[in-house]
Enzyme design. Structure first.
Site, PDB file in Angstrom:
ATOM      1  N   ASP A   1      35.161 -55.016 -22.229  1.00 52.40           N
ATOM      2  CA  ASP A   1      34.702 -53.842 -21.484  1.00 52.40           C
ATOM      3  C   ASP A   1      33.406 -53.313 -22.065  1.00 52.40           C
ATOM      4  O   ASP A   1      33.074 -53.593 -23.222  1.00 52.40           O
ATOM      5  CB  ASP A   1      35.785 -52.746 -21.461  1.00 52.40           C
ATOM      6  CG  ASP A   1      36.121 -52.195 -22.845  1.00 52.40           C
ATOM      7  OD1 ASP A   1      36.114 -52.968 -23.831  1.00 52.40           O
ATOM      8  OD2 ASP A   1      36.397 -50.984 -22.944  1.00 52.40           O
TER       9      ASP A   1
ATOM     10  N   ASP B   1      27.430 -55.388 -27.268  1.00 51.79           N
ATOM     11  CA  ASP B   1      28.672 -54.620 -27.454  1.00 51.79           C
ATOM     12  C   ASP B   1      29.536 -54.780 -26.218  1.00 51.79           C
ATOM     13  O   ASP B   1      29.522 -53.943 -25.346  1.00 51.79           O
ATOM     14  CB  ASP B   1      28.313 -53.153 -27.725  1.00 51.79           C
ATOM     15  CG  ASP B   1      29.519 -52.299 -28.089  1.00 51.79           C
ATOM     16  OD1 ASP B   1      30.598 -52.847 -28.303  1.00 51.79           O
ATOM     17  OD2 ASP B   1      29.385 -51.059 -28.134  1.00 51.79           O
TER      18      ASP B   1
ATOM     19  N   GLU C   1      38.581 -51.214 -25.188  1.00 48.68           N
ATOM     20  CA  GLU C   1      38.115 -50.761 -26.504  1.00 48.68           C
ATOM     21  C   GLU C   1      37.235 -49.533 -26.389  1.00 48.68           C
ATOM     22  O   GLU C   1      37.334 -48.604 -27.194  1.00 48.68           O
ATOM     23  CB  GLU C   1      37.359 -51.898 -27.209  1.00 48.68           C
ATOM     24  CG  GLU C   1      37.217 -51.697 -28.711  1.00 48.68           C
ATOM     25  CD  GLU C   1      36.014 -50.862 -29.127  1.00 48.68           C
ATOM     26  OE1 GLU C   1      35.967 -50.459 -30.285  1.00 48.68           O
ATOM     27  OE2 GLU C   1      35.109 -50.597 -28.284  1.00 48.68           O
TER      28      GLU C   1
ATOM     29  N   ASP D   1      31.835 -57.287 -33.725  1.00 51.77           N
ATOM     30  CA  ASP D   1      31.573 -56.132 -32.858  1.00 51.77           C
ATOM     31  C   ASP D   1      30.815 -55.065 -33.646  1.00 51.77           C
ATOM     32  O   ASP D   1      30.932 -53.885 -33.373  1.00 51.77           O
ATOM     33  CB  ASP D   1      32.918 -55.586 -32.332  1.00 51.77           C
ATOM     34  CG  ASP D   1      32.734 -54.533 -31.251  1.00 51.77           C
ATOM     35  OD1 ASP D   1      31.674 -54.524 -30.595  1.00 51.77           O
ATOM     36  OD2 ASP D   1      33.652 -53.715 -31.060  1.00 51.77           O
TER      37      ASP D   1
HETATM   38  N1  BES Z   1      31.131 -51.883 -31.212  1.00 52.56           N
HETATM   39  C1  BES Z   1      31.556 -50.528 -31.355  1.00 52.56           C
HETATM   40  C2  BES Z   1      31.953 -50.174 -32.771  1.00 52.56           C
HETATM   41  C3  BES Z   1      30.747 -49.935 -33.641  1.00 52.56           C
HETATM   42  C4  BES Z   1      30.024 -48.790 -33.444  1.00 52.56           C
HETATM   43  C5  BES Z   1      30.383 -50.815 -34.574  1.00 52.56           C
HETATM   44  C6  BES Z   1      28.910 -48.544 -34.216  1.00 52.56           C
HETATM   45  C7  BES Z   1      29.263 -50.588 -35.330  1.00 52.56           C
HETATM   46  C8  BES Z   1      28.526 -49.452 -35.161  1.00 52.56           C
HETATM   47  C9  BES Z   1      32.739 -50.264 -30.456  1.00 52.56           C
HETATM   48  O1  BES Z   1      32.668 -50.930 -29.236  1.00 52.56           O
HETATM   49  C10 BES Z   1      32.814 -48.790 -30.159  1.00 52.56           C
HETATM   50  O2  BES Z   1      31.866 -48.212 -29.713  1.00 52.56           O
HETATM   51  N2  BES Z   1      33.941 -48.186 -30.424  1.00 52.56           N
HETATM   52  C11 BES Z   1      34.219 -46.847 -30.067  1.00 52.56           C
HETATM   53  C12 BES Z   1      35.699 -46.687 -30.265  1.00 52.56           C
HETATM   54  C13 BES Z   1      36.297 -45.436 -29.760  1.00 52.56           C
HETATM   55  C14 BES Z   1      36.130 -45.242 -28.285  1.00 52.56           C
HETATM   56  C15 BES Z   1      37.759 -45.380 -30.140  1.00 52.56           C
HETATM   57  C16 BES Z   1      33.435 -45.884 -30.954  1.00 52.56           C
HETATM   58  O3  BES Z   1      33.193 -46.150 -32.130  1.00 52.56           O
HETATM   59  O4  BES Z   1      33.018 -44.845 -30.434  1.00 52.56           O
HETATM   60 ZN    ZN Z   2      32.095 -52.737 -29.286  1.00 55.45          ZN
END
Ligand code: BES
Ligand code: ZN
Length: 461
Positions: free
Chosen positions: A88, A119, A153, A180
Site C-alpha cells: 500500500d 515506500d 502498513e 522499508d
Molecule cells: N517506510 C515507512 C517507515 C519509515 C519511515 C522508515 C521513515 C524510515 C523512515 C513506513 O511505510 C511508514 O511510513 N510507516 C508509518 C507507520 C504508521 C502508520 C503506523 C509511519 O512511520 O508513519
Molecule cells: Zn513504508
C-alpha cells in the site's frame, strides 16, 4: 554468484520497467475509493510470484486490505528467511505540487518518481528480482524464503496481529528482513537497528450546541478553538520537553556508547535542514538532532480544524474543534499506555466551559535490534559487497509495526536493510527512488541470500 550478479546487470532496464508498471496502480490504503485497486495491486505481485513458480502464492484476506504470501522452500534443512514489505501507498495530496503525476512514473536524474516507488513497492521489487536472479541462473535459491507483503502498513497495520495469529506457522523463520527504510546517505550501505513506535489519538473539544454569534455570545461562553489551542500548547514546555505526567517513565536512557555511535556518523546537519526547507533546527534541549529524531520520543499535532475556514471573516464562536495527535515512541514505551496518558492529560488541562472527547487508535511498538547476534555481521557484509563500502548501523524515526510484532512472536532478529535516501520525499509530493540504489539493492539482497545460505548451523541460532 557471478552468474546471479551478471543476470541482475543484464536485466536492469526490464526490472525498472516492471516496477513502473506496478507503481501505476494507485494503491492508497487509506482511501475507500481505492479498495479495488488494492486488490489489483496485490494481484500484480501474485502474478509475478506465480511466474517465478513459488511453491505457494496466497492472498491473505483481512477485514481491510489483503496481504500477499509466497514461499520458496528450496533449501531443506537450511535457514529460512522471512522477507516483509507493504504494497500500500500514502495519499498523494497536495497533487498540484507533483512535477510529474504520482501514478505515471517518470525517470529523471537517475531516479524514478512516483507514489510508492521507494515506500515500499521499489523495495519489495528489489527482493522479487533478487529471487528471480537466482531462479533464472542457479535454478534455485540458496535458502528457504518466505515473502509477506501487507496492504495496510500505511494505515497502522490494524489487521496484522490477526494475520500473524492465523498464520503463525506459515511465518516461522530463522531471520526476518524488512526493506522499508532509508540509507544514511548517498552510497552508504546502512542497516537500521532501531525504529520508533507510534501512539495515535484524536481529540474533539465541544462547546455550544451550534456556532454562535461572537458579538452576542463571545466572552460569555468558552470558545472550543481557543481551548484546544491552549490544551495543545500546554503539551510541551519551553525546552521542548513533553509535559504529560508519566510520558518519559519508561524511556530507556541513551547509553554513552549509543550516543557515541550516533555522534560518529557523518551527519551534515546543514544539508539535512536544507532538505526540509525549515528555517532552523529545534527540539528537545540536551539532545542532538539525530538523537531527537531517532532515539527520543515526540508528540506532534498532525492536523487541527474547527470553526470558519472560508475566505474572509466570519464572527462566530465555533461549536467544535478537533486535532489529530501522534507520538513517536522509543523503548520501552507502550503505545496504548502513552495514548491513555496523553488523553487523560488533555482532559485534565481543558479549560472550563468545554467538553473533551479523546479517541485513541491502534499504534505500533518501537524496535531495537539485537545487534550482537551474528547475523548482523552477515548482513553488513552482504550490503557492503554490493555497494563497495562498509555498512553503518543507523536508526530511523519512523515506524513499521510489523517489526516488533514479528520479533516478539518469533524471537528472531530482524534485518532492516533499506535502500531509500533520507530526502526521498516518502509520504510527500515527488517521491523518488535512486535507480542505482534499486539496482545495487537487488545485488545486496542476492548477497544476503547467498551469505545466509553459507551460514554454519550454529550461526543460525
Ligand atoms: N517506510 C515507512 C517507515 C519509515 C519511515 C522508515 C521513515 C524510515 C523512515 C513506513 O511505510 C511508514 O511510513 N510507516 C508509518 C507507520 C504508521 C502508520 C503506523 C509511519 O512511520 O508513519
Ligand atoms: Zn513504508
Amino acid at each position: 554468484m557471478d552468474q546471479v550478479l551478471r543476470f541482475i546487470d543484464d536485466q536492469r532496464a526490464r526490472f525498472v520497467d516492471e516496477l513502473a508498471t506496478w507503481v501505476k496502480i494507485p494503491a492508497i490504503s487509506s482511501d475507500p475509493a481505492h479498495k479495488a485497486d488494492m486488490r489489483k495491486n496485490a494481484e500484480y505481485l501474485m502474478n509475478e510470484m506465480r511466474r517465478l513458480k513459488a511453491d505457494r502464492v496466497e492472498l491473505w484476506e483481512t477485514p481491510g486490505h489483503p496481504a500477499v504470501f509466497a514461499s520458496f522452500m528450496h533449501a531443506p534443512g537450511g535457514p529460512t528467511l522471512l522477507v516483509y514489505g507493504h504494497h500500500d501507498v500514502q495519499p498523494v495530496d497536495p497533487l498540484d505540487e507533483w512535477i510529474s503525476p504520482p501514478f505515471e512514473p517518470a525517470i529523471r536524474e537517475g531516479r524514478m518518481w512516483g507514489r510508492g516507488v521507494v515506500d515500499d513497492k521499489g523495495q519489495v521489487w528489489i527482493h522479487v528480482k533478487a529471487i528471480e536472479a537466482f531462479l533464472e541462473t542457479a535454478k534455485k535459491l540458496p535458502i528457504n524464503l518466505k515473502l509477506i507483503v501487507e496492504g495496510e502498513e500505511e494505515i497502522g497495520s490494524d489487521h496484522l496481529d490477526g494475520l500473524m495469529r492465523e498464520h503463525a506457522a506459515d511465518l516461522s523463520a530463522d531471520f526476518v528482513c524488512v526493506s522499508d527504510t532509508a540509507m544514511f546517505g548517498r552510497g552508504i550501505p546502512s542497516l537500521c537497528v532501531g525504529l520508533r513506535g507510534l501512539a495515535i489519538l484524536e481529540v474533539q473539544v465541544s462547546g455550544p450546541r451550534q456556532d454562535l454569534h461572537s458579538g452576542s455570545f463571545g466572552g460569555g461562553v468558552a470558545n472550543p478553538v481557543n481551548a484546544l489551542a491552549r490544551m495543545i500548547a500546554s503539551l510541551h514546555d519551553e525546552s521542548g520537553t513533553i509535559t504529560v505526567p508519566g510520558f518519559y517513565d519508561k524511556v530507556k536512557t541513551l547509553t554513552d556508547a549509543e550516543r557515541k555511535e550516533i555522534a560518529g556518523l557523518p551527519f551534515d546537519e546543514k544539508e539535512w535542514l536544507a532538505s526540509t526547507g525549515s528555517p532552523s533546527v529545534t527540539g528537545e534541549k540536551g539532545f542532538s538532532t539525530l538523537e531527537r529524531i531517532w532515539a527520543r520520543p515526540t508528540l506532534d499535532c498532525n492536523g487541527i480544524w474547527g470553526g470558519f475556514q472560508g475566505e474572509g471573516s466570519k464572527t462566530i464562536i465555533p461549536a467544535r474543534a478537533s486535532a489529530k495527535i501522534t507520538c513517536r515512541l522509543v523503548p520501552d514505551q507502550d503505545p496504548d499506555e502513552i495514548a491513555r496518558l496523553v488523553g487523560a492529560h488533555l482532559e485534565k488541562v481543558a479549560p472550563p466551559g468545554v467538553k473533551v472527547k479523546v479517541t485513541p487508535s491502534h499504534g505500533g511498538h518501537p524496535y531495537l535490534a539485537p545487534t550482537d547476534h551474528p547475523v548482523f555481521d552477515v548482513a553488513k557484509r552482504a550490503f557492503a559487497k554490493a555497494f563497495g563500502r562498509p555498512t553503518v548501523f543507523i536508526r530511523e524515526g519512523g515506524s513499521i509495526p510489523f517489526v516488533r510484532t514479528i520479533a516478539d512472536a518469533t524471537g528472531k532478529p530482524c534485518l532492516l536493510m533499506g535502500f531509500g535516501q533520507p530526502d526521498e520525499n516518502a509520504h510527500a509530493p515527488n517521491e523518488w527512488i535512486d535507480l542505482e540504489n534499486f539496482h545495487l539493492g537487488i545485488k545486496s539482497a542476492a548477497h544476503l541470500y547467498d551469505e545466509l545460505g553459507r551460514l554454519p548451523a550454529e550461526g543460525k541460532r
